[in-house]
Write an enzyme that holds these catalytic residues in place. Sequence first.
Site, PDB file in Angstrom:
ATOM      1  N   LEU A   1       0.838  -1.206   0.000  1.00 47.84           N
ATOM      2  CA  LEU A   1       0.000   0.000   0.000  1.00 47.84           C
ATOM      3  C   LEU A   1       0.873   1.256   0.000  1.00 47.84           C
ATOM      4  O   LEU A   1       1.904   1.303   0.678  1.00 47.84           O
ATOM      5  CB  LEU A   1      -0.890   0.019   1.246  1.00 47.84           C
TER       6      LEU A   1
ATOM      7  N   ASN B   1      -2.467  -6.185   9.400  1.00 50.25           N
ATOM      8  CA  ASN B   1      -2.002  -7.182   8.435  1.00 50.25           C
ATOM      9  C   ASN B   1      -1.590  -8.437   9.183  1.00 50.25           C
ATOM     10  O   ASN B   1      -1.116  -8.364  10.316  1.00 50.25           O
ATOM     11  CB  ASN B   1      -0.794  -6.639   7.652  1.00 50.25           C
TER      12      ASN B   1
ATOM     13  N   HIS C   1       0.939 -11.671   8.900  1.00 52.62           N
ATOM     14  CA  HIS C   1       2.164 -12.010   8.177  1.00 52.62           C
ATOM     15  C   HIS C   1       2.694 -13.355   8.682  1.00 52.62           C
ATOM     16  O   HIS C   1       2.753 -13.583   9.893  1.00 52.62           O
ATOM     17  CB  HIS C   1       3.205 -10.910   8.380  1.00 52.62           C
TER      18      HIS C   1
ATOM     19  N   SER D   1       2.437 -13.257  12.724  1.00 52.23           N
ATOM     20  CA  SER D   1       2.308 -11.973  13.440  1.00 52.23           C
ATOM     21  C   SER D   1       1.161 -11.173  12.862  1.00 52.23           C
ATOM     22  O   SER D   1       0.948 -11.167  11.641  1.00 52.23           O
ATOM     23  CB  SER D   1       3.584 -11.131  13.275  1.00 52.23           C
TER      24      SER D   1
ATOM     25  N   ASP E   1       6.053  -4.593   6.450  1.00 52.75           N
ATOM     26  CA  ASP E   1       5.995  -5.543   7.572  1.00 52.75           C
ATOM     27  C   ASP E   1       6.712  -5.021   8.819  1.00 52.75           C
ATOM     28  O   ASP E   1       7.345  -5.770   9.558  1.00 52.75           O
ATOM     29  CB  ASP E   1       6.606  -6.907   7.168  1.00 52.75           C
TER      30      ASP E   1
HETATM   31  C1  GAR Z   1      -1.695 -16.075   4.906  1.00 55.01           C
HETATM   32  O1  GAR Z   1      -0.918 -17.149   5.308  1.00 55.01           O
HETATM   33  C2  GAR Z   1      -1.024 -14.765   5.271  1.00 55.01           C
HETATM   34  O2  GAR Z   1      -0.226 -14.858   6.413  1.00 55.01           O
HETATM   35  C3  GAR Z   1      -0.189 -14.487   4.055  1.00 55.01           C
HETATM   36  O3  GAR Z   1      -0.973 -14.917   2.979  1.00 55.01           O
HETATM   37  C4  GAR Z   1      -1.769 -16.012   3.386  1.00 55.01           C
HETATM   38  C5  GAR Z   1      -3.174 -15.797   2.882  1.00 55.01           C
HETATM   39  O4  GAR Z   1      -3.984 -16.909   3.116  1.00 55.01           O
HETATM   40  N1  GAR Z   1       0.090 -13.092   3.956  1.00 55.01           N
HETATM   41  C6  GAR Z   1       1.238 -12.611   3.492  1.00 55.01           C
HETATM   42  O5  GAR Z   1       2.136 -13.317   3.087  1.00 55.01           O
HETATM   43  C7  GAR Z   1       1.322 -11.104   3.484  1.00 55.01           C
HETATM   44  N2  GAR Z   1       2.644 -10.695   3.154  1.00 55.01           N
HETATM   45  P1  GAR Z   1      -5.557 -16.824   2.903  1.00 55.01           P
HETATM   46  O6  GAR Z   1      -5.795 -16.122   1.560  1.00 55.01           O
HETATM   47  O7  GAR Z   1      -5.994 -18.248   2.840  1.00 55.01           O
HETATM   48  O8  GAR Z   1      -6.136 -16.079   4.048  1.00 55.01           O
END
Ligand code: GAR
Length: 216
Positions: free
Chosen positions: A96, A110, A112, A139, A148
């Site tokens: 963003l 968020n 992570h 996190s 992050d």
């Molecule tokens: C989750 O594991 C989240 O932690 C990660 O994407 C996945 C989405 O899963 N996010 C990141 O990597 C952000 N940088 P979902 O679409 O099944 O909720």
Amino acid sequence: MTEPVKLVVIISGNGSNLQSIINAIESGQVNAKIGAVISNNPNAFGLSRAKKHSIKQQIVDHRSFNDRGAFDQSLLETVNRYSPDFIVLAGFMRILGSAFIQAYEGKILNIHPSILPDYKGLNTHQRAIDNQETEHGVSIHLVTESLDDGQVLLRGRYPIEARDTVEDLQRKGHALEHQMYPRLIQWLCDQELEVSPNEITFRKQLLSHPIEFNHG
Ligand code: GAR
């Protein structure tokens, strides 16, 4: 009963975290309402999840804009229509811009897949395995202009076993995420966790370290 807290959830893909939040709201665990689910990816499965639960879906496809500023502006206008109390990034895989973040400072969450501040960025599971870590985690943090890097609110951990693959870690991480996001949102809705520009408090105590999530 107080008014439900207004959320907008922004996704890019599967939306299993979105589903865990929807389930928590529908079961009465979380006193919130999702005004809309927004995706930058028109094919995100999470949009179907929203549809199934009669939640408004909006697509702001980053590929239809010439630059990031224009995408950001459109995303901001879309979010503004729902006047959310909090914006929940749930697997949103774009960065963003500052205009967006400044408009909702302290209100963007968020999730992570790492124990921040370790393993910011992408491919956290593979990097943790490559580094022979014995522990990895999840996190939930406030979003700031550095990737992050915002204040971590809640952190969960799981062990890495010798033969674990990336898929194993993703599975363990998701299981944790699906408990953590609803719990954290519940605390915000119940004002157990309060985020103001000057301070963050949890159960009326200044939050000096991330809350450690314990299961159950
Ligand atoms: C989750 O594991 C989240 O932690 C990660 O994407 C996945 C989405 O899963 N996010 C990141 O990597 C952000 N940088 P979902 O679409 O099944 O909720």
